[in-house]
Design an enzyme around this catalytic site. Structure first.
Site, PDB file in Angstrom:
ATOM      1  N   ARG A   1      64.888  54.623  21.910  1.00 28.17           N
ATOM      2  CA  ARG A   1      65.565  54.807  23.216  1.00 28.17           C
ATOM      3  C   ARG A   1      64.169  55.829  23.938  1.00 28.17           C
ATOM      4  O   ARG A   1      63.524  56.167  23.490  1.00 28.17           O
ATOM      5  CB  ARG A   1      66.891  55.893  22.984  1.00 28.17           C
TER       6      ARG A   1
ATOM      7  N   ALA B   1      72.530  65.994  26.412  1.00 26.09           N
ATOM      8  CA  ALA B   1      71.506  65.268  26.287  1.00 26.09           C
ATOM      9  C   ALA B   1      71.703  63.765  26.701  1.00 26.09           C
ATOM     10  O   ALA B   1      72.579  63.298  26.065  1.00 26.09           O
ATOM     11  CB  ALA B   1      70.532  65.357  25.089  1.00 26.09           C
TER      12      ALA B   1
ATOM     13  N   GLY C   1      72.850  56.300  24.630  1.00 29.78           N
ATOM     14  CA  GLY C   1      73.704  57.036  25.708  1.00 29.78           C
ATOM     15  C   GLY C   1      73.475  58.524  25.830  1.00 29.78           C
ATOM     16  O   GLY C   1      72.328  59.054  26.331  1.00 29.78           O
TER      17      GLY C   1
ATOM     18  N   CYS D   1      64.099  67.695  23.394  1.00 28.36           N
ATOM     19  CA  CYS D   1      63.424  67.131  24.592  1.00 28.36           C
ATOM     20  C   CYS D   1      62.095  67.482  25.069  1.00 28.36           C
ATOM     21  O   CYS D   1      61.971  67.467  26.144  1.00 28.36           O
ATOM     22  CB  CYS D   1      64.522  67.015  25.637  1.00 28.36           C
TER      23      CYS D   1
END
Length: 222
Positions: A77, A154, A167, A185
């Protein structure tokens, strides 16, 4: 591009019991996205919990994996490192963006809005921040003349042939110390931490949370 809402009558909504194996779920999502594009399966939202894992997005930096105390997976992702574990609700969304105008940026904005609206149901003010992915909660003065802001939600998405998968995740009642093994992140400033509904003093069961998630998904995407 202009977003087009689409009726959700055919969308399959699944709450998975127990802890879902991350690698197996990843393979299932990819296969489901292919089936949606082929027209052989309906759009879907899966609500899951995972055993503790760290997942690396396509922008993950090796130095941001501080302590690999849990299994680490290449997620495929967008984004950097994140953590999934018990007490955190992960929502995997597999919908056809082409049918909704093909606007990936607007899709991400609506995922953010979904989280904000769900948190508001529990009187938590979730907020966007420029240059910082995810949803944040203002915790007040940080003692250094600024504000402390903790991340509660997140986002990491992938789009394959206009069908989304991966997602978002929202911290309901998870062990926040597990985030210490990564730079979540890629954001490591002292004023930015992580929080959960339980950390904010809210005792919310997962079924209660799921009910609000479903309601607000329908208001945001329906």
């Amino acid at each position: 591009m202009t977003w087009k809402n689409k009726p959700l009558d055919g969308l399959e909504w699944t709450v998975r019991e127990g802890y879902s194996d991350y690698a197996a779920t990843l393979a299932e999502m990819s296969a489901r996205a292919d089936a949606i594009r082929a027209g052989t399966a309906p759009e879907a939202v899966w609500l899951v919990e995972h055993s503790p894992v760290y997942t690396a997005g396509t922008s993950a930096k090796p130095e941001d994996l501080r302590d690999p105390r849990f299994p680490v997976f290449e997620a495929g992702r967008g984004g950097q490192y994140t953590y999934h574990g018990p007490g955190q609700r992960v929502a995997y969304v597999m919908i056809d963006l082409k049918e909704r105008g093909g606007d990936v940026r607007e899709y991400v904005r609506r995922l953010e809005e979904w989280m904000i609206r769900t948190l508001a149901r529990f009187n938590v003010k979730g907020e966007r921040r420029e240059g910082r992915v995810g949803i944040w909660v203002d915790r007040g003065p940080d003692g250094r003349g600024g504000r402390r802001e903790d991340k509660i939600g997140a986002i990491g998405v992938r789009v394959k042939r206009w069908v989304t998968f991966h997602g978002l995740s929202l911290n309901v009642d998870c062990d926040l110390s597990h985030f210490a093994g990564i730079v979540p992140c890629g954001i490591s400033a002292p004023a930015y931490g992580v929080t959960s509904l339980a950390d904010l003093g809210l005792l919310v069961t997962m079924p209660e949370f799921d009910m609000m998630l479903r309601h607000e998904f329908e208001t945001t995407f329906g």
